[in-house]
Design an enzyme around this catalytic site. Sequence first.
Site, mmCIF file in Angstrom:
data_model
loop_
_atom_site.group_PDB
_atom_site.id
_atom_site.type_symbol
_atom_site.label_atom_id
_atom_site.label_comp_id
_atom_site.label_asym_id
_atom_site.label_seq_id
_atom_site.Cartn_x
_atom_site.Cartn_y
_atom_site.Cartn_z
ATOM 1 N N THR A 1 0.829 -1.217 0.000
ATOM 2 C CA THR A 1 0.000 0.000 0.000
ATOM 3 C C THR A 1 0.863 1.267 0.000
ATOM 4 O O THR A 1 0.672 2.162 -0.819
ATOM 5 C CB THR A 1 -0.909 -0.005 1.258
ATOM 6 O OG1 THR A 1 -1.636 -1.227 1.259
ATOM 7 C CG2 THR A 1 -1.870 1.152 1.260
ATOM 8 N N VAL A 2 1.812 1.342 0.924
ATOM 9 C CA VAL A 2 2.607 2.569 1.039
ATOM 10 C C VAL A 2 3.677 2.624 -0.059
ATOM 11 O O VAL A 2 3.905 3.672 -0.679
ATOM 12 C CB VAL A 2 3.245 2.683 2.444
ATOM 13 C CG1 VAL A 2 4.079 3.954 2.557
ATOM 14 C CG2 VAL A 2 2.159 2.677 3.515
ATOM 15 N N GLY B 1 0.602 9.596 9.872
ATOM 16 C CA GLY B 1 0.616 9.689 8.418
ATOM 17 C C GLY B 1 1.108 11.025 7.894
ATOM 18 O O GLY B 1 2.269 11.390 8.080
ATOM 19 N N LYS C 1 6.124 1.816 12.700
ATOM 20 C CA LYS C 1 6.020 2.299 14.089
ATOM 21 C C LYS C 1 6.267 1.214 15.123
ATOM 22 O O LYS C 1 6.875 1.480 16.157
ATOM 23 C CB LYS C 1 4.675 2.975 14.342
ATOM 24 C CG LYS C 1 3.465 2.140 13.971
ATOM 25 C CD LYS C 1 2.775 2.678 12.754
ATOM 26 C CE LYS C 1 2.046 1.560 12.054
ATOM 27 N NZ LYS C 1 1.069 1.993 11.097
ATOM 28 N N LYS D 1 2.856 4.702 18.263
ATOM 29 C CA LYS D 1 3.003 6.091 17.815
ATOM 30 C C LYS D 1 3.233 7.010 19.014
ATOM 31 O O LYS D 1 4.032 7.944 18.958
ATOM 32 C CB LYS D 1 1.755 6.513 17.033
ATOM 33 C CG LYS D 1 1.634 5.774 15.693
ATOM 34 C CD LYS D 1 0.264 5.932 15.064
ATOM 35 C CE LYS D 1 0.177 5.211 13.725
ATOM 36 N NZ LYS D 1 -1.184 5.130 13.187
ATOM 37 N N ASP E 1 -1.342 0.080 17.902
ATOM 38 C CA ASP E 1 -0.822 0.995 16.884
ATOM 39 C C ASP E 1 -0.705 2.414 17.472
ATOM 40 O O ASP E 1 0.323 3.080 17.315
ATOM 41 C CB ASP E 1 -1.762 0.966 15.665
ATOM 42 C CG ASP E 1 -1.306 1.890 14.556
ATOM 43 O OD1 ASP E 1 -0.398 1.507 13.807
ATOM 44 O OD2 ASP E 1 -1.844 3.012 14.463
ATOM 45 N N GLY F 1 -3.464 5.412 5.034
ATOM 46 C CA GLY F 1 -3.755 5.297 3.601
ATOM 47 C C GLY F 1 -2.498 5.488 2.771
ATOM 48 O O GLY F 1 -1.499 6.051 3.231
HETATM 49 N N1 HSE Z 1 -3.180 1.211 10.642
HETATM 50 C C1 HSE Z 1 -2.725 2.568 10.806
HETATM 51 C C2 HSE Z 1 -3.911 3.451 11.107
HETATM 52 C C3 HSE Z 1 -2.045 3.014 9.552
HETATM 53 O O1 HSE Z 1 -5.048 3.006 10.910
HETATM 54 O O2 HSE Z 1 -3.732 4.569 11.555
HETATM 55 C C4 HSE Z 1 -1.288 4.302 9.703
HETATM 56 O O3 HSE Z 1 -0.266 4.214 10.653
#
Ligand code: HSE
Length: 402
Positions: free
Chosen positions: A13-14, A127, A98, A198, A194, A296
């Site tokens: 994706t990225v 992001g 991360k 971060k 997640d 995204g």
């Molecule tokens: N899975 C992460 C989110 C992707 O939904 O924020 C971006 O770090």
Amino acid sequence: MKDLNIGLFGFGTVGTGIYKVLERTRNTHASIRRICVRSLAKKRSVDVPSDILTDNPDDIFSDTAIDLVVEVIDDAEASYRIVSEALRRGLPVVSGNKAMIARHLPELIELQRRHNTALLYDASACGSIPVIRNLEEYYDNDLLLEVKGILNGSSNYILSRVFDHGEDYAEALAKAQRLGFAEADPSFDIKGFDSLFKLVIITIHALGVYVNPADVFAYGIASISDFDIRYAREKGAKIKLVAQVVKLDDDRFTLFVMPEFVVPGKYIYSVDDEYNGVVIRGECYDRQFMFGKGAGSLPTASSILSDVTARHHDYRYEYKKMSYDQRPVYTDDVTLRVYIRHREQTLPDGVVFTKITESYVSENGCYTVGDISLATLRANRTLLDNPDIFICNFPRFFLDLD
Ligand code: HSE
């Protein structure tokens, strides 16, 4: 200045987003020379010359023309091996991983110092929002009091679809996966990990202190129910998954990830869908708010591109705050006001409120609202992973500024 030749690890994706964004920009002074993927046979969403694809990392490491590694794979262990190997070879790296960065940051900082090279990772938190570089450069003093916000796009997307559009939770999660927001294992998103990774990264750039993610309370939205949503609506609030690091006084700070009742008027109340929002609070400037897409393909790729451009100008994080004379110390000795939904018998014995302000018992569900120590929640963390239990924080302003 010489243009950069990138060795790219990961073309999902990225990675494909980076390829597209680089094709679209004219002043980046960087191009992709090789792309290392796990499977050469896999169909890709963009066409690339087949001779730049490889499945052998050494094709990048041994290519002396490559002067920047960009790593965007989703396997944290493989990411760690690639990034640490590149740094040991003196190659600068841009990464968005991360989980890997939050777990290995002290060692990665040491590797950068020892091999006189750089690791940039603004894409790893929020992001497209430039949180890390701003914390590192602009907020480079101890006036900073708090960084708080919505750091996970997927859980925010799910909560928005469920709260505001009455959609089904499982369908909203599936959509977040289809749209490329969710992690390969979406439990990382919905269980708060997640956001936790971060937050750990943000904390080192906000306060100059590394906290091991294993030592931090993180609780997500996996067990949220209609019962909780109704309770929030009755209070005129939305439930959002919020991460925060906050100074309690000059010497101590705390951090945690937890769903929160957010009332209208708060900046993050209107942060919906996959957007992220970060509130930065300081002694002399009250609050500032950063808002933008946090997940995204293209939003994340834009952040990677910004780090690539920064490398073109030899930028590196200096971690200046880590050498401040007095740094605050992490504590979980802090009292929170929380709502806990449970069945009559399901509140684990150790989960003891120091004060109860509201309690409700019915056939459909029970809840207790009151004061509880963060240390108590941490000590009972595994017992709280129970579909019959949901915890939500009533925000409290530790510094009495609000
Ligand atoms: N899975 C992460 C989110 C992707 O939904 O924020 C971006 O770090």
